[in-house]
Design a protein around this motif. Structure first.
Motif, PDB file in Angstrom:
ATOM      1  N   ASN A  29      71.401   2.139 -70.437  1.00 43.89           N
ATOM      2  CA  ASN A  29      71.259   0.948 -71.272  1.00 43.89           C
ATOM      3  C   ASN A  29      72.484   0.803 -72.174  1.00 43.89           C
ATOM      4  O   ASN A  29      73.186   1.780 -72.457  1.00 43.89           O
ATOM      5  N   SER A  62      68.772  -5.973 -77.890  1.00 41.43           N
ATOM      6  CA  SER A  62      67.327  -6.174 -77.994  1.00 41.43           C
ATOM      7  C   SER A  62      66.656  -5.789 -76.678  1.00 41.43           C
ATOM      8  O   SER A  62      67.320  -5.555 -75.667  1.00 41.43           O
ATOM      9  N   THR A 114      72.702   7.382 -76.341  1.00 38.03           N
ATOM     10  CA  THR A 114      72.885   5.929 -76.481  1.00 38.03           C
ATOM     11  C   THR A 114      72.513   5.418 -77.872  1.00 38.03           C
ATOM     12  O   THR A 114      72.952   4.345 -78.271  1.00 38.03           O
ATOM     13  N   TYR A 123      74.918   1.102 -74.889  1.00 36.39           N
ATOM     14  CA  TYR A 123      74.977   2.091 -75.961  1.00 36.39           C
ATOM     15  C   TYR A 123      75.917   1.619 -77.069  1.00 36.39           C
ATOM     16  O   TYR A 123      76.652   0.649 -76.922  1.00 36.39           O
ATOM     17  N   ASN A 177      67.626   6.883 -69.118  1.00 37.77           N
ATOM     18  CA  ASN A 177      67.232   6.784 -70.527  1.00 37.77           C
ATOM     19  C   ASN A 177      67.539   8.086 -71.250  1.00 37.77           C
ATOM     20  O   ASN A 177      66.895   9.107 -71.005  1.00 37.77           O
ATOM     21  N   PRO A 190      68.208   8.600 -75.171  1.00 36.12           N
ATOM     22  CA  PRO A 190      68.435   8.074 -76.518  1.00 36.12           C
ATOM     23  C   PRO A 190      69.356   8.935 -77.374  1.00 36.12           C
ATOM     24  O   PRO A 190      70.024   8.411 -78.278  1.00 36.12           O
ATOM     25  N   GLN A 208      69.499   4.532 -78.571  1.00 36.41           N
ATOM     26  CA  GLN A 208      68.423   3.551 -78.395  1.00 36.41           C
ATOM     27  C   GLN A 208      67.547   3.931 -77.205  1.00 36.41           C
ATOM     28  O   GLN A 208      68.048   4.135 -76.091  1.00 36.41           O
ATOM     29  N   ASP A 209      66.256   4.024 -77.441  1.00 37.95           N
ATOM     30  CA  ASP A 209      65.301   4.310 -76.377  1.00 37.95           C
ATOM     31  C   ASP A 209      65.092   3.063 -75.521  1.00 37.95           C
ATOM     32  O   ASP A 209      65.177   1.929 -76.014  1.00 37.95           O
ATOM     33  N   ASN A 254      78.066  -0.076 -71.221  1.00 36.06           N
ATOM     34  CA  ASN A 254      77.463  -0.845 -72.310  1.00 36.06           C
ATOM     35  C   ASN A 254      77.889  -2.304 -72.252  1.00 36.06           C
ATOM     36  O   ASN A 254      77.350  -3.144 -72.969  1.00 36.06           O
ATOM     37  N   LYS A 311      74.280  -1.388 -78.831  1.00 34.15           N
ATOM     38  CA  LYS A 311      72.843  -1.582 -78.606  1.00 34.15           C
ATOM     39  C   LYS A 311      72.505  -3.069 -78.395  1.00 34.15           C
ATOM     40  O   LYS A 311      73.378  -3.934 -78.463  1.00 34.15           O
TER      41      LYS A 311
END
Length: 351
Positions: free
Chosen positions: A153, A160, A186, A155, A181, A183, A188-189, A129, A158
């Protein structure tokens, strides 16, 4: 005789109407070049990674003091190679990379490449992250010879969509990469727009997608390589939705049968037969059930790094029944499956 003395005062510089300029390193892209090598001994192309169907997210076994049990690990990897796995995720969620120091992480990647890099593709989980950590770990991973990187991604904190793109672009330049991916872990998709933007990089091998087969289809319809991260959907993802294959937890246990599902055409009967085992493996967060299962098969020591703990006794008994139903010969290892007692397990908070 008098001696003249002078008082030196600091020279004050004022910046009236002058804009401050940052150092060039702060504004020139790639001013600090990554720690990359063009040696080809263990290098593989992005196209080679795209062709892999069965990738096992390999388990990391431990000694009673919490260090890696490399002897058991090597046996696990050899069993994957013998039963047809084509790639390994080293230090992923299943391999408990989240419980490793980065020194342990890179050592295990290097060890796997050194011992098995000629027989199976080694994909190091060097994502983080923190972009800074992801860059550093990925440089080190490729320096010790991994064939590709797995990147999640950012995590917890998070970011943008623009932040995701910048994060991934910071590591994609270093070598072949799979974006992950999930979610549910994390929070967040990764939106389709982010992935479509990242396809401009020649190093993007594809996506490990855990949202479901509708998302898989959206990518494959656009020519993007996808591995499903959901073992319960792998059969349909492969044969009905265009997925290249799976990054699998279940293949730690039955690599030959998972390969059969991916390589030998539609087989709903076999898929249905394996579904109770797959459901058992995901009744609690991965890798809790897998660790329990491998210990009961006798291929790893029953050692857990906390916060993971074994499944309760009733679930351990259920696993033995599943093994006998599917056939012990289809599972890794050659010892009789057994129900372990609570006292058989070692739980480590410090290691």
């Amino acid at each position: 005789m008098t001696v003249a003395t002078s008082i030196h005062r600091p020279l004050l510089i004022t910046r009236k109407n002058n804009k401050w300029r940052p150092p060039q390193a702060a504004i020139i892209p790639n001013y600090h070049l990554p720690m990359r090598s063009f040696e080809s001994k263990n290098r593989t192309s992005t196209e080679d990674i795209k062709s892999l169907r069965l990738i096992t997210a390999i388990k990391t076994p431990y000694l009673p003091d919490g260090r890696f049990d490399l002897e058991a690990y090597d046996d696990l990897v050899n069993m994957q190679i013998e039963d047809g796995a084509e790639g390994l995720i080293v230090g992923g969620t299943t391999g408990e990379g989240q419980l490793m120091s980065w020194d342990e992480h890179i050592m295990l990647i290097g060890h796997t490449v050194n011992c098995f890099g000629g027989s199976i593709r080694v994909i190091g989980n060097t994502g983080s992250n923190s972009t800074r950590e992801a860059i550093h770990a990925t440089e080190q991973g490729f320096a010790v010879g991994m064939h590709a990187a797995l990147h999640i991604n950012p995590y917890y904190g998070k970011t943008s969509m623009e932040g995701m793109i910048s994060h991934f672009n910071s590591v994609l330049s270093m070598g072949p990469s799979i974006i992950y991916n999930v979610p549910s872990r994390t929070g967040q998709d990764i939106p389709l727009r982010v992935i479509h933007t990242l396809t401009q990089s020649p190093n993007l091998a594809g996506i490990k997608e855990c949202v479901g087969n509708d998302r898989v289809k959206q990518y494959t319809d656009n020519g993007i390589v996808v591995w499903t991260g959901n073992d319960d959907q792998l059969h349909d993802a492969r044969w009905d939705h265009g997925a290249t294959g799976v990054i699998s937890v279940t293949s730690n246990l039955i690599p030959g049968l998972i390969r059969q599902l991916l390589f030998e055409g539609r087989n709903p009967s076999l898929n249905s037969k394996l579904m109770p085992l797959i459901e058992w493996l995901f009744q609690e967060p991965n890798p809790i059930p897998l660790n329990t299962a491998l210990a009961q098969l006798g291929v790893i020591r029953p050692v857990f790094r906390l916060p993971y703990v074994p499944l309760p006794l009733a679930k351990r008994v259920e696993f033995v029944k599943l093994v006998k139903s599917i056939g012990r010969e289809n599972f890794v290892g050659d010892k009789d499956v057994q129900v372990l007692d609570d006292d058989d397990f070692i739980l480590l908070g410090r290691y």
